[in-house]
Structure formats: C-alpha cells, structure tokens
Design a protein around this motif. Structure first.
Motif, PDB file in Angstrom:
ATOM      1  N   LEU A   1     -66.296 -40.063 -38.262  1.00 40.25           N
ATOM      2  CA  LEU A   1     -66.319 -38.619 -38.088  1.00 40.25           C
ATOM      3  C   LEU A   1     -66.008 -38.256 -36.635  1.00 40.25           C
ATOM      4  O   LEU A   1     -66.598 -38.798 -35.706  1.00 40.25           O
ATOM      5  N   LYS A   2     -65.083 -37.335 -36.458  1.00 40.25           N
ATOM      6  CA  LYS A   2     -64.736 -36.877 -35.124  1.00 40.25           C
ATOM      7  C   LYS A   2     -65.722 -35.801 -34.657  1.00 40.25           C
ATOM      8  O   LYS A   2     -66.310 -35.079 -35.470  1.00 40.25           O
ATOM      9  N   LYS A   3     -65.863 -35.703 -33.347  1.00 43.62           N
ATOM     10  CA  LYS A   3     -66.771 -34.718 -32.762  1.00 43.62           C
ATOM     11  C   LYS A   3     -66.426 -33.309 -33.246  1.00 43.62           C
ATOM     12  O   LYS A   3     -67.321 -32.539 -33.637  1.00 43.62           O
ATOM     13  N   ASP A   4     -65.136 -32.952 -33.248  1.00 49.73           N
ATOM     14  CA  ASP A   4     -64.735 -31.605 -33.647  1.00 49.73           C
ATOM     15  C   ASP A   4     -65.065 -31.331 -35.107  1.00 49.73           C
ATOM     16  O   ASP A   4     -65.386 -30.186 -35.473  1.00 49.73           O
ATOM     17  N   TRP A   5     -64.965 -32.363 -35.966  1.00 50.57           N
ATOM     18  CA  TRP A   5     -65.320 -32.172 -37.366  1.00 50.57           C
ATOM     19  C   TRP A   5     -66.808 -31.828 -37.502  1.00 50.57           C
ATOM     20  O   TRP A   5     -67.175 -30.951 -38.282  1.00 50.57           O
TER      21      TRP A   5
ATOM     22  N   ARG B   1     -89.180 -43.575 -27.878  1.00 46.96           N
ATOM     23  CA  ARG B   1     -89.344 -44.454 -29.041  1.00 46.96           C
ATOM     24  C   ARG B   1     -88.014 -44.943 -29.598  1.00 46.96           C
ATOM     25  O   ARG B   1     -87.936 -46.014 -30.181  1.00 46.96           O
ATOM     26  N   TYR B   2     -86.946 -44.165 -29.373  1.00 44.74           N
ATOM     27  CA  TYR B   2     -85.648 -44.493 -29.959  1.00 44.74           C
ATOM     28  C   TYR B   2     -84.526 -44.382 -28.930  1.00 44.74           C
ATOM     29  O   TYR B   2     -84.613 -43.604 -27.968  1.00 44.74           O
ATOM     30  N   ALA B   3     -83.458 -45.161 -29.161  1.00 47.32           N
ATOM     31  CA  ALA B   3     -82.220 -45.055 -28.384  1.00 47.32           C
ATOM     32  C   ALA B   3     -81.066 -45.029 -29.380  1.00 47.32           C
ATOM     33  O   ALA B   3     -81.082 -45.750 -30.381  1.00 47.32           O
ATOM     34  N   ALA B   4     -80.074 -44.198 -29.124  1.00 47.68           N
ATOM     35  CA  ALA B   4     -78.933 -44.088 -30.035  1.00 47.68           C
ATOM     36  C   ALA B   4     -77.866 -45.108 -29.662  1.00 47.68           C
ATOM     37  O   ALA B   4     -77.556 -45.303 -28.485  1.00 47.68           O
ATOM     38  N   ASN B   5     -77.317 -45.760 -30.666  1.00 51.34           N
ATOM     39  CA  ASN B   5     -76.263 -46.745 -30.457  1.00 51.34           C
ATOM     40  C   ASN B   5     -74.895 -46.120 -30.752  1.00 51.34           C
ATOM     41  O   ASN B   5     -74.814 -45.036 -31.335  1.00 51.34           O
ATOM     42  N   GLN B   6     -73.835 -46.805 -30.343  1.00 49.40           N
ATOM     43  CA  GLN B   6     -72.493 -46.309 -30.615  1.00 49.40           C
ATOM     44  C   GLN B   6     -72.288 -46.084 -32.107  1.00 49.40           C
ATOM     45  O   GLN B   6     -72.916 -46.736 -32.943  1.00 49.40           O
ATOM     46  N   ARG B   7     -71.406 -45.146 -32.416  1.00 46.21           N
ATOM     47  CA  ARG B   7     -71.109 -44.696 -33.781  1.00 46.21           C
ATOM     48  C   ARG B   7     -72.227 -43.824 -34.344  1.00 46.21           C
ATOM     49  O   ARG B   7     -72.240 -43.501 -35.528  1.00 46.21           O
ATOM     50  N   VAL B   8     -73.191 -43.490 -33.479  1.00 46.56           N
ATOM     51  CA  VAL B   8     -74.240 -42.531 -33.823  1.00 46.56           C
ATOM     52  C   VAL B   8     -74.216 -41.445 -32.748  1.00 46.56           C
ATOM     53  O   VAL B   8     -74.074 -41.751 -31.561  1.00 46.56           O
ATOM     54  N   CYS B   9     -74.311 -40.189 -33.155  1.00 46.03           N
ATOM     55  CA  CYS B   9     -74.369 -39.110 -32.173  1.00 46.03           C
ATOM     56  C   CYS B   9     -75.736 -38.444 -32.219  1.00 46.03           C
ATOM     57  O   CYS B   9     -76.465 -38.556 -33.211  1.00 46.03           O
ATOM     58  N   LEU B  10     -76.086 -37.770 -31.122  1.00 45.77           N
ATOM     59  CA  LEU B  10     -77.326 -37.007 -31.038  1.00 45.77           C
ATOM     60  C   LEU B  10     -76.990 -35.523 -30.988  1.00 45.77           C
ATOM     61  O   LEU B  10     -76.120 -35.098 -30.218  1.00 45.77           O
ATOM     62  N   LEU B  11     -77.666 -34.740 -31.822  1.00 38.87           N
ATOM     63  CA  LEU B  11     -77.469 -33.296 -31.883  1.00 38.87           C
ATOM     64  C   LEU B  11     -78.757 -32.630 -31.414  1.00 38.87           C
ATOM     65  O   LEU B  11     -79.826 -32.866 -31.994  1.00 38.87           O
ATOM     66  N   ARG B  12     -78.650 -31.823 -30.375  1.00 33.26           N
ATOM     67  CA  ARG B  12     -79.829 -31.221 -29.743  1.00 33.26           C
ATOM     68  C   ARG B  12     -79.741 -29.698 -29.875  1.00 33.26           C
ATOM     69  O   ARG B  12     -78.823 -29.069 -29.338  1.00 33.26           O
ATOM     70  N   VAL B  13     -80.689 -29.103 -30.597  1.00 32.39           N
ATOM     71  CA  VAL B  13     -80.677 -27.657 -30.826  1.00 32.39           C
ATOM     72  C   VAL B  13     -80.791 -26.921 -29.493  1.00 32.39           C
ATOM     73  O   VAL B  13     -81.644 -27.233 -28.661  1.00 32.39           O
TER      74      VAL B  13
END
Length: 395
Positions: free
Chosen positions: A329-333, A284-296
């Motif tokens: 926001l940086k990945k490490d942050w 249903r969705y696709a992530a665009n640049q400047r958006v990250c996906l977090l998967r538990v």
C-alpha cells in the motif's frame, strides 16, 4: 489409572522385548511426482516433506493405516499416520511393519520419540533424515511369544490414547466453531455500525485526520533479551503471537499510546494487508518496515480507537490488492481513504460495543490454544505412562 500399576496389570506378568525398528519394519521411500501430475480432483493424497498433502493423484502406493515419517525439508523427522490409502513421495518414509505390531501403537510410540528423531536430522543444505536413524529406534514388543496377547495389549493402549486424541479434536472443533461464530457476529456488527448508510455524517479523507509515519527496518536489531515488541505484519496478523523483541535503546520507530499501526505489505496467507493494531501504552512497541503509524491530529475530535476499527482491513484499501503479486500500500492510497466523522459521543458508543466483541473473541482465541495445550499434556502424560515398558537389562 495409577502410574505403572495399570501397565503392570495390563502386562499381567508378560515379558517385553525391545528390538530395533528395522528388525520388524521396512523403511520404504516413496516416488516423487511432478506438480503437473497432481490434481485436486483426484482421490489419493500425496505426501512429500510435510503432513499436509502436496496434492492428489489417481493412484496410491501405500495402504491405509500406515505410519509415516517425513524425511526432507523443514518438517523432517515429523511422524504422521494416514487412515486412507495415499501416495508417498520420496520426501516421506512409510513404515511397512510385521503383523505383530499394531500400526497405531507404533504411531503413538514414535510420536513420543519425535523430538529425538528430529534431533538426528542432517541440517546442512536441505534438512534430511536418514533411514538408518529410524531403523535403529528401539521399540517395545509386549508378550513377543504370544502374538495374539501382544496385539490385545497394544490395542488397549491404542484405545486409550486414541480416546484422548479424539477428545482434543472434539474440543478444538467446538472452540473453533464458537470462535468463528463470534467473529462472524463481530464482523456483522462492525460493518453495520461503521457503514453510516443514510446517516448525516461528515466524511473526510484520512490525510486530514492523521499524521503518517513510515517505519524503519529493525531486523538486525532483534534480540531475545529485548524489552520492546516489534510491530511487524506477522505480529499484527497473528494478534501478537508472532513475537520479536528489540531493546528500548535500539528502537528506530517508537510507537506511542493511541497510535494506530497498519500493515502496508501483505503476507503470503493474504490476511495481513491493511490490518491494524491499536497501541495502548508508551515504550512497549516499535514499528518495523512495511508497517506505518497513524497518529490522530485532534484526539478531542476523533477517537484513535474508533479510527482503528474504521481502518482495520478497510475495503477501500483492500481494493488495491490485485490477488496476484504481493501488494504494498502506498502512502497516498492510505491517506486518500475516506473515513466517517460522527459526533464524539457516537464514536465512543461504537467503540464500547466493538471493544466488548473484541474482548469476547480474544478470550476465546486465547482460550483455544490453552485448552488444546492442556489436552495435549494429558495425552502426553498417559502416552508416556502407557508406553513406559520395562527395559530390564536392555536399558
């Protein structure tokens, strides 16, 4: 109010003359001010290129109760009305009309023709509306031989249409206040439920809880016949109202059920940074640049929806916002954020409470534009009804 019957009764046999607006009004162009001349401490709003004041100035060059038409920029062709004295810049026409025309009558009539006016805007370079376009618009003058009766007819029409406008404004204010109150209540409970002050709760860095995926750009793949919604900063911050689509076969960064999408780069309004979106279905969705996906990593130990509430506009991430330049926001942050890990049953309890608030605020938020649209349609119906003067041979 029965269709043309009411208008016919209002006219009471009076004739209606249609004349070019330029025949009874002067199209005045204003004078530009520099930004250094504007101040929030001055009295008179300054209009240039839009109906939101560019700033305020110590003098006015146009009187209250004037009709305006924006003539440059993205808002060119927009019709406005000022109930106070104001300063008209050169991006704003003011209509100085004859005494036999009620200003609000003219405003309501032109609002009904705003689509036509905008259609005459020259779009090459900076969008520009020429004065002659406005001057050529035919406007009705009821009972032209009896100015007093003419103004009485115009005034009655204005009274009715203003009542609809006021009703819409009142309803909007009530629903907006209700929505604000519910959001304040929601934020209070959310902060309380997720603070865990004094509780014996384990805290872990986010990188131990989730896998991180950066999104790829999809701008060149956007299409009107797509079937997958693009998760952008605009989409997430507007709660799905800013929608762009891509085809399923073109998706570069698919979002899967139980993913938490997070905005990494802020928008100019400053309300998107670190805002999260919970993905509730596959394909249903696709992530665009400047958006990250977090998967538990371990859904059996950490509820993805609980993570969504913990991370949404998280204070640890907002602390990186300088307030000056656009923050990324940086990945490490992100992965360094500390998150609480209460027992699964407690996570489920908190999610249940916050879901109820979320549903309530969403229903009000969705109901607000619906109600406003309904009132606007009522206004438009009666406006068209009351301003549908016979044209006779001039049609």
């Amino acid at each position: 109010m029965s269709d043309l019957g009411y208008l016919e009764r209002l006219l009471d046999g009076a004739t209606v003359e249609w004349v070019p607006l330029g025949q009874v009004a002067k199209i005045l162009r204003g004078k530009r001010l520099t930004k250094s001349e504007l101040s929030e401490d001055e009295e008179y709003p300054v209009y240039h290129g839009g109906l939101d004041p560019l700033g305020y100035y110590g003098e006015a060059n146009r009187p209250a109760n004037s009709v305006m038409v924006i003539n440059v920029g993205a808002s060119a062709g927009t019709v406005g009305f000022s109930s106070v004295d104001f300063w008209s810049s050169d991006g704003c026409f003011t209509l100085a009309h004859a005494d036999e025309i009620n200003s609000k009558f003219l405003y309501h009539f032109l609002i009904g023709h705003e689509h036509h006016i905008k259609g005459q805007v020259r779009v090459a370079g900076i969008p520009t509306l020429d004065a002659f376009v406005v001057e050529k618009i035919l406007i009705p003058i009821p009972c032209p031989d009896d100015p007093q009766k003419s103004l009485a007819i115009q005034g009655e029409i204005v009274r009715i249409l203003d009542a609809f406008t006021a009703l819409t404004a009142e309803l909007t204010a009530e629903l907006t206040a209700e929505l604000t109150a519910r959001k304040t209540q929601y934020n209070h409970y959310r902060n309380h439920l997720l603070s865990f002050d004094g509780a014996d709760v384990e805290w872990r860095v986010l990188g131990d809880v989730v896998d991180f995926q950066n999104a790829k750009p999809h701008e060149k793949l956007v299409t009107s016949d797509g079937d997958v919604a693009l998760l952008t900063a605009g989409f997430i911050s507007s709660e799905g109202k800013s929608l762009r689509l891509v085809r399923r076969e073109d998706v570069l960064t698919p979002a899967f059920v139980n993913d938490v999408a997070m905005v990494m780069s802020d928008l100019p309004n400053g309300r998107a940074l670190a805002k999260t979106f919970f993905v509730d279905a596959n394909d249903r969705y696709a992530a665009n640049q400047r958006v990250c996906l977090l998967r538990v990593k371990e859904a059996a130990a950490y509820l993805p929806r609980f993570l969504h509430y913990v991370l949404n506009r998280n204070a640890q991430l907002l602390a990186y916002d300088s307030g000056y330049d656009q923050t990324h926001l940086k990945k490490d942050w992100i992965l360094g954020v500390k998150v609480p890990v209460p027992p699964l049953a407690e996570q489920a309890r908190i999610v249940s409470i916050l879901d109820k608030f979320d549903t309530l605020t969403s229903s009000i938020s969705e109901g607000l534009p619906r109600e406003i649209a309904l009132r606007q349609k009522q206004y438009e119906y009666y406006r068209n009804l009351l301003l549908s003067f016979p044209k006779g041979d001039q049609a």
